[in-house]
Design an enzyme around this catalytic site. Structure first.
Site, mmCIF file in Angstrom:
data_model
loop_
_atom_site.group_PDB
_atom_site.id
_atom_site.type_symbol
_atom_site.label_atom_id
_atom_site.label_comp_id
_atom_site.label_asym_id
_atom_site.label_seq_id
_atom_site.Cartn_x
_atom_site.Cartn_y
_atom_site.Cartn_z
ATOM 1 C CG ASP A 1 -26.064 61.122 -31.194
ATOM 2 O OD1 ASP A 1 -27.175 61.646 -31.184
ATOM 3 O OD2 ASP A 1 -25.816 60.011 -30.717
ATOM 4 N NE ARG B 1 -39.984 65.517 -31.659
ATOM 5 C CZ ARG B 1 -41.175 65.608 -32.207
ATOM 6 N NH1 ARG B 1 -41.889 66.689 -32.032
ATOM 7 N NH2 ARG B 1 -41.646 64.618 -32.930
ATOM 8 C CE LYS C 1 -29.273 62.906 -34.985
ATOM 9 N NZ LYS C 1 -28.656 61.867 -34.176
ATOM 10 C CG ASP D 1 -25.748 59.478 -34.445
ATOM 11 O OD1 ASP D 1 -26.625 60.347 -34.379
ATOM 12 O OD2 ASP D 1 -25.360 58.824 -33.477
#
EC number: 7.6.2.1
Lengths: 1115, 353
Positions: free
Chosen positions: A376, A687, A693, A717
């Site tokens: 991150d 984005r 993710k 995250d």
């Protein structure tokens, strides 16, 4: 840090915590009625209860045992135990299995219990919104409510939520308790930016949008209290829906181990079959003739059945090749490694008083095999501190390199360090441009101020960049004091001044600039504008050409340094101009259709012919040691991908629509994305929603078969942390969600290099050495039975005493290998940081794989051959000095067992590369314990009590007093060890590994190695690559402009603003790139990692590849 | 694994700076270098060589004589007779002859040997009751189930000693004669005591408490094992103290052999007799055998072994030869390693620098 008053969020909590969730299959819509428990309970929606603790005192034993026996290995041993209870089969006493099994189960149960307890204790950490609420009313006017959603989506700016107008007037609790509106809305989903529902109240319909929702995980800011209606609770909340499934993580070694155990099991069956066939033949040829001395058991009527029983008997005897203590030993070793991580002072952050923590104890060796790191950005790589670093005023640049002071760690932007006295001088002497420059900074913003006490101003900025700029202006004597809807009060060089605020031309992503129009005390009207240089420089008056060129150069310089830049300009307006524009603006504002466009056009109209004042440069500080860490990690051949929720560039409406969290990666684009991204050394995905993710991580896991590590600090995250092989949470910051979901946590990104290169590497090395040795010793131990089978009519007679079999794995040979597995080091820790290449064997999985396994097995079998046949050949003809033959079974058993223990002890001594006191104690202690226990078990006193159980009485003494026995053991040891030693020496001599050559603290300059941390800042000035500008445009968002002018919110509560650390930036990418680039240059000869892949949106998978030096981000 | 410490201040949770926790324990990191490995190999080779030579010389000084008497001499008659189980009760004596070309000097040990007799079968080995053998009264009358299938006879009386091991005791007896050149025969005196482990004789095997009863009375209510000719309390008719469970031959037999071909001590030459003070003189010998033990049905062989001993046992050639072979192999390896190290190892080092 959170000092804001606890508002009664749950006033209207509709669900009791005691109603457990039942699965509502395919819920199509959700209906919730306020203050009507009975109605709501009908639907059996999920309650807010989230169970994280698995056990309680009563259920612990049965549940835990049940879980443990779900492990294949444990069930297998239970099955063996049952086999051993059948007298016809039992070739070993039942306790040979039950003692180790009980030990294993106990250790595991204790560990589970502590893990569970610790997990439970971690829960109640901080208070956020605990459910998804519909905002009904708040203490602020108009039902406004400010929240921070960083935990949720990673966007760090403050957001405004507003209640539906009818409910905002409800106000106090009495009114609320009579509120009986009903909400009908969509079922629980994971879309963070969408909510669609209807409120029915007093026969009227009100549309509900995301603007009315307070989601779980958000933090209330600047608002004293708010009232809400719980719509989704517990697992139904958007946060929980987005956090991905919790998966049980296993390491690749685990999986390999399971495969190998299966193979060993197959091997065991093969051995059993071979011996059973042998038994069938033997029973037919010899055993049947021997029946007068040993008749077959009554149920056994023929040799085939005998062979069948013999098969099971051999399965019992040979089961030690599938070692019961393997799993528990592995757990113990990992636990030890975890403690070392927790104890490591080098991973302790003294600023935030946080030590590293291994929250999962089962993944340590995987840390030595990481190939991809997904990081991150905000809060992980950057500190979230913006500092006003440089500026260019009227063609003159100010501000020195302040990198020396970069290591100031603080959570606020209030600490100010600008090291250039000439600028201060310039202000003091009253340079008009400089004063105008800071006046602009003190006026053109949407910051709100609060005067807590006399002289103590607290700024509340919507983005940290703005905060930094206003603070800078204050420090140079232009203090923004307060604002009303129509005025801005400042203190300029000690003199109070009040400006009439005529208009705020607010920021948005298309305009990439903001302006204010103010009238000063003298009545002069001026427009102040700040914005991205790309847009602002185009709108300057032509007479600025020369200044523009100079400033442009400065901007390029700043951008090259990775700073976020802004250009500043003003325009004087005449009263007429203002009146005219004001009219057209009002017109646009009132328009019902295309209001946005019209407003934009109006703004465009006035922001022309501006005079350039200068430019600012803000540094988005990276965390301490981040560039060095990244450089070291990439030298270790680890690829680093940055996945961030931050916006890069224009908010294309289409992308905005499409980039909802639920969109899966489209299958046909996967490979393209993958091949492109993997060609790069560093990849940055922007984005990215939390779920995306996770999808990126899954993609790499699926296609690359590589070990992935995800590191992050926020709730956004969590999904990534959960889906990566290893999840690391940055602790010591506000959010705890990431840490709770993580496997490891520490407070600084730079600790990652130590976690991977030192702890991970050691863990992997130790685990591999441990496994190699463990399989070796069990094969050496067990296969002796196989060879003996050919001499004892395949009758499943063991070679050793049953106590030896019981204790071999858990006492005689367990501690030395555990000590090696926990404490071994091949190179000291600083070496592995100095030579990141040392990390490679782990990535390539060189130390323990199928080939290594077969080598270990072969060595084990070779040892077993020696251990059986040498004593056999010697003892069958030997006798004691008093003539008593040594060929009796008990002497043979003791000789072989002793030889075995000595050989495996010598082997562990060879394998141990790092002899601490503990290793010495374990190795010598194990040998000592072997002899002590053997003498005890063969003692007369035990025999007198249990003659049938301890019939080896006197064997130890009688055997070990014979010189010939010792000569046999010595010979067997020599034959076993010499080839191993020779092979190791040859390997070391001909094909030395890097770790072999780096063991001794001698080697000077070795090619490719990167030494020390170096001073990266030096290189930073030297290398000027592209010009990257206008971080502002990306960093900023539509602000409070409208709110300010509308006068809705002029009240700032006394919340702890200091804790508000907004994280928004994007110049960091360039900073990062630059720093990496320069570190790489610094290294010399190392492939620099300047390739960047920019992933704009996953849904369209628009890939922009910018290789080499970036000149500009274009779309 | 939350750690809670009572230390105040900002470093409250700082881990201890102990060598153990920081993994900085002083340690010895041995490395395999040419300086250590090569000398070690040569040293090992030398040691093994010396041991091998020494052992070989020692072994050379021993004498051994083996005689397979299964069908030797007049024993073929008994061999045939024992084929028929119904003749088990009848005695059969036979005689086998051999000669010693060189005298056996010093202590001479007399063994009987069996081939292809599996004392090491799992169920056979388990089939004994050490509780009974150590003289426990309860086990005497109630033998352990381990003894299966030789716990009780057809009448349900307990067998003493029970079990397959005891049941199959080797029951040939031998008398050795020396015939000197004048044709005179001397009975070679054999010491039949002290042929067991000390612990076996004194700890592991005990007769049940006799009190005032005779041994026969103690064993009353038990029956002799199926294949035995005499009950356990009458095993040694010459020496009443050698009866019951502490009978040396029984103890020797009960110590099961590890391999199917084995020998067990039968007696030691009694050198007090003036004719044999030097050991066994060269010349011809004969053995009179009470041929009771049937081996033909399991294709076994029986033999007698006469041997002299050194400090490490009888004529055991394996150990010295193994040491010599190992020594030469280690030497070979050492030379190879030296050559490799000399030729290639240095290059490797150069490249690395």
């Amino acid at each position: 840090m959170h000092t804001h008053r606890q508002a009664p969020f749950f006033f209207l909590s509709v669900y009791s915590c005691f109603i457990f969730a039942s699965c509502v299959s395919a819920e199509e819509e959700r209906r919730v009625r306020a203050n009507d428990r009975e109605y709501n309970e009908k639907f059996q929606y999920a309650s807010n209860c989230i169970m994280t603790s698995k056990y309680n005192i009563i259920t612990f034993l049965p549940v835990n045992l049940f879980e443990q026996f779900q492990e294949v290995a444990n069930t297998y041993f239970l099955f063996l135990l049952i086999l051993q209870l059948i007298p016809q089969i039992s070739s070993l006493s039942w306790f040979t299995t039950i003692v180790p099994l009980a030990l294993v189960l106990t250790i595991t149960a204790v560990k589970d219990a502590t893990d569970d307890y610790v997990m439970d204790a971690n829960l109640t950490y901080r208070i956020y919104f605990q459910a998804d609420l519909l905002l009904l009313s708040s203490s602020e006017p108009h039902g406004l409510c400010y929240i921070e959603t960083a935990e949720l989506d990673g966007e760090t700016n403050m957001k405004v939520r507003q209640s539906v107008s009818v409910t905002s007037e409800l106000g106090d609790q009495n009114n609320l308790s009579s509120f009986n509106g009903e909400v009908v809305c969509e079922p629980p989903n994971n879309k963070l930016d969408r909510f669609c529902g209807t409120l029915y109240w007093r026969d009227k319909k009100y549309t509900l949008t995301n603007q009315n929702m307070l989601l779980r995980g958000c933090v209330l800011r600047n608002t004293e209290a708010c009232y809400g209606l719980v719509i989704f609770a517990g697992p139904d909340t958007k946060l929980m829906q987005n956090s991905g499934r919790t998966k049980f993580k296993r390491t690749s070694i685990d999986r390999l181990m399971n495969t190998l155990v299966l193979w060993i099991f197959g091997f065991l069956v093969c051995m059993g079959v071979i011996l059973a066939i042998g038994n069938a033949v033997w029973e037919r040829e010899v055993g049947s003739l021997f029946q007068s001395y040993l008749p077959w058991d009554p149920p056994v009527d023929n040799f085939l059945f005998n062979a069948f029983l013999s098969f099971w008997s051999y399965v019992i005897i040979l089961n030690t090749v599938v070692p019961i203590s393997l799993y528990v030993s592995v757990e113990v070793i990992r636990l030890g490694h975890s403690y070392f991580i927790n104890w490591d002072q080098h991973m302790f952050c003294s600023q935030c008083n946080t030590a590293a923590e291994a929250r999962t104890t089962t993944l340590n060796e995987e840390l030595g095999q990481v190939e991809y790191i997904f990081s991150d950005k905000t809060g992980t790589l950057t500190q979230n501190i913006m500092s006003f670093n440089k500026c260019s005023i009227n063609g003159q640049t100010f501000g020195k390199c302040t990198l020396k002071h970069r290591h100031v760690y603080s959570r606020t932007y209030l600490d100010f360090c600008f090291y250039d006295d000439t600028l201060l001088e310039s202000v003091k002497v009253g340079d008009l441009h400089t004063q105008e420059f800071f006046r602009l900074l003190s006026l053109c913003h949407t910051v709100m101020s609060e005067e807590k006490s006399e002289g103590e101003l607290v700024y509340k900025a919507q983005s940290p960049d703005e905060g930094a700029l206003v603070t800078a202006a204050r420090n140079f004597g232009f203090v923004f004091r307060s604002r009303t809807p129509g005025t801005i009060s400042t203190t300029e060089m000690g003199r109070p001044a009040t400006y009439t605020l005529l208009a705020i031309l607010d920021f948005n992503n298309i305009r990439k600039r903001m302006s204010v129009i103010v009238r000063n005390a003298e009545g002069r009207i001026r427009l102040y504008c700040k914005g991205a240089d790309t847009v602002l420089l185009e709108r300057l008056h032509p007479c600025n050409q020369e200044l523009t060129n100079i400033t442009s150069d400065h901007l390029n310089e700043y951008a090259a340094d990775g700073l976020r830049t802004l250009a500043l300009a003003y325009r004087d307006l005449t009263e007429d101009e203002w009146e005219a524009w004001s009219e057209s603006h009002r017109c646009a504002d009132k328009a019902t259709d295309c209001r946005e466009d019209r407003l934009a056009a109006a703004y465009e109209q006035i922001e022309q012919d501006m005079m350039l004042l200068g430019a600012t440069a803000i540094e988005d500080k990276l965390q301490e040691g981040v560039p060095e860490t990244i450089a070291v990690l990439s030298l270790a051949n680890i690829k680093i991908w940055v996945l961030t929720g931050d916006k890069q560039g224009e908010m294309h409406p289409l992308l905005q629509q499409l980039s909802g969290a639920a969109h899966a990666l489209e299958a046909d684009m996967e490979t393209e994305f993958l091949s492109t991204a993997c060609a790069c050394k560093a990849v940055i995905c922007c984005r990215v929603t939390p779920l995306q993710k996770a999808q990126v991580v899954e993609l790499i896991k699926k296609h690359k078969k590589a070990v992935t590590l995800a590191i992050g600090d926020g709730a956004n995250d969590v999904s990534m942390i959960k889906s990566a092989h290893i999840g690391v949470g940055i602790s010591g910051q506000e959010g705890i969600q990431a840490v709770l979901a993580s496997d490891y946590s520490f407070s600084q990104f730079r600790f990652l290099q130590r976690l991977l290169l030192v702890h991970g590497r050691w863990s992997y090395l130790r685990m591999c050495r441990f496994l190699c040795y463990f399989f070796y010793k069990n094969f050496a131990f067990t296969m002796v039975h196989f060879w003996f089978g050919f001499f004892c009519g395949f009758s499943a007679q063991t070679v050793y005493d049953q106590y030896f079999i019981t204790l071999y794995n858990i006492v005689y040979t367990s501690l030395p290998v555990l000590a090696m597995g926990i404490f071994d080091q091949d190179v000291p820790d600083h070496r592995s940081l100095e030579y990141p290449k040392l990390y490679e064997p782990g990535q390539l999985n060189l130390l323990f794989n199928k080939k290594e396994f077969f080598i270990c097995i072969a060595q084990g079998i070779y040892t077993s051959v020696v251990l059986f046949f040498v004593p056999y050949a010697v003892l069958s003809d030997a006798s004691q000095s008093n003539g008593v033959p040594l060929a009796d079974y008990q002497t043979f058993a003791v000789t072989t067992a002793t030889a075995l223990v000595i050989v495996v002890s010598v082997q562990i001594a060879l394998d141990t590369g790092f002899w601490t006191v503990i290793n010495h104690v374990c190795v010598w202690g194990s040998l000592g314990s072997y002899f002590t226990i053997m003498f005890a078990l063969h003692s007369q006193s035990l025999f007198r009590i249990f003659p049938n159980q301890f019939h080896f009485v006197g064997s130890a003494q009688s055997t070990l007093l014979q010189p010939v026995v010792w000569l046999t053991i010595a010979l067997a040891t020599a034959i076993c060890i010499v080839p191993v030693l020779a092979f190791r020496f040859l390997k070391l001599d001909l094909k030395p590994q890097l770790s072999d050559t780096k063991r001794k603290p001698v080697g000077r300059s070795v090619g490719g190695a990167w030494r020390g941390t170096g001073s990266v800042s030096e290189g930073r000035l030297g290398a000027r690559g592209g010009s990257r500008r206008s971080g502002y445009a990306f960093a900023h968002q539509e602000g409070f402009g409208e709110l300010i002018t509308s006068g809705k919110n002029m009240r700032l509560s006394s919340m702890a603003l200091a804790s508000f650390a907004s994280r928004h930036s994007s110049g960091w990418i360039d900073t990062l790139r630059r720093k990496k680039h320069t570190s790489a240059q610094h290294l010399g000869g190392v492939q620099s990692s300047t390739q960047l892949c920019l992933w704009v949106s996953s849904s369209t998978l628009k890939l922009l590849l910018c290789s080499g030096r970036l000149t500009r981000y274009t779309y | 694994m939350g750690r809670v410490k009572a230390k105040p201040g900002p470093l409250a949770r700082r881990p201890d700076n102990s060598a153990f926790k920081q993994q900085r324990l002083p340690a010895w990191s041995p490395m395999l270098t040419a300086n250590t490995v090569l000398p070690f190999f040569y040293f090992m080779a030398l040691i093994c060589m010396l041991l091998g030579v020494w052992l070989l010389l020692t072994v050379q000084s021993t004498r051994e004589m083996k005689l397979d008497y299964t069908e030797a001499g007049t024993c073929d008659r008994c061999f045939e007779m024992r084929k028929n189980v119904s003749n088990a009760g009848e005695g059969c004596s036979c005689k086998a002859v051999f000669s010693l070309e060189k005298p056996f000097k010093g202590d001479v040990f007399f063994y009987y040997g069996l081939k292809n007799f599996h004392q090491n079968l799992r169920r056979y080995m388990d089939s004994r009751d050490d509780g009974q053998m150590v003289g426990r009264k309860t086990n005497l009358k109630n033998p352990s189930s381990y003894c299966s299938p030789f716990i009780r006879d057809q009448n349900g009386l307990p067998i003493a000693p029970c079990g397959a091991v005891a049941n199959s005791i080797f029951n040939d007896t031998f008398t050795l004669f020396h015939h000197d050149s004048s044709g005179k025969s001397f009975k070679v005196p054999l010491l039949r005591r002290g042929i067991t482990w000390y612990t076996d004789k004194n700890v592991k095997f005990r007769n049940p408490k006799v009190d005032n009863l005779t041994l026969a009375q103690v064993f009353q209510g038990t029956v002799k094992p199926l294949y035995w000719q005499r009950p356990v309390y009458e095993l040694d008719q010459a020496d009443p103290t050698n009866n019951g469970f502490i009978n040396d031959d029984l103890i020797v037999w009960m110590r099961e052999a590890a391999f199917p071909n084995f020998k067990k001590l039968y007696g030691v030459l009694y050198r007090a007799d003036e004719h044999f003070t030097q050991g066994l003189p060269a010349g011809s010998y004969s053995i009179e055998i009470n041929y009771n033990f049937p081996v033909q049905h399991f294709r076994g062989r029986k033999e007698v072994v006469l041997t002299t001993l050194t400090w490490f046992g009888g004529q055991n050639h394996f150990l010295p030869i193994a040491y010599l072979v190992t020594s030469s192999l280690i030497l070979l390896i050492a030379v190879t390693l030296t050559v490799v190290w000399w030729k290639f190892g240095k290059n490797g080092k150069n490249m690395e620098e």
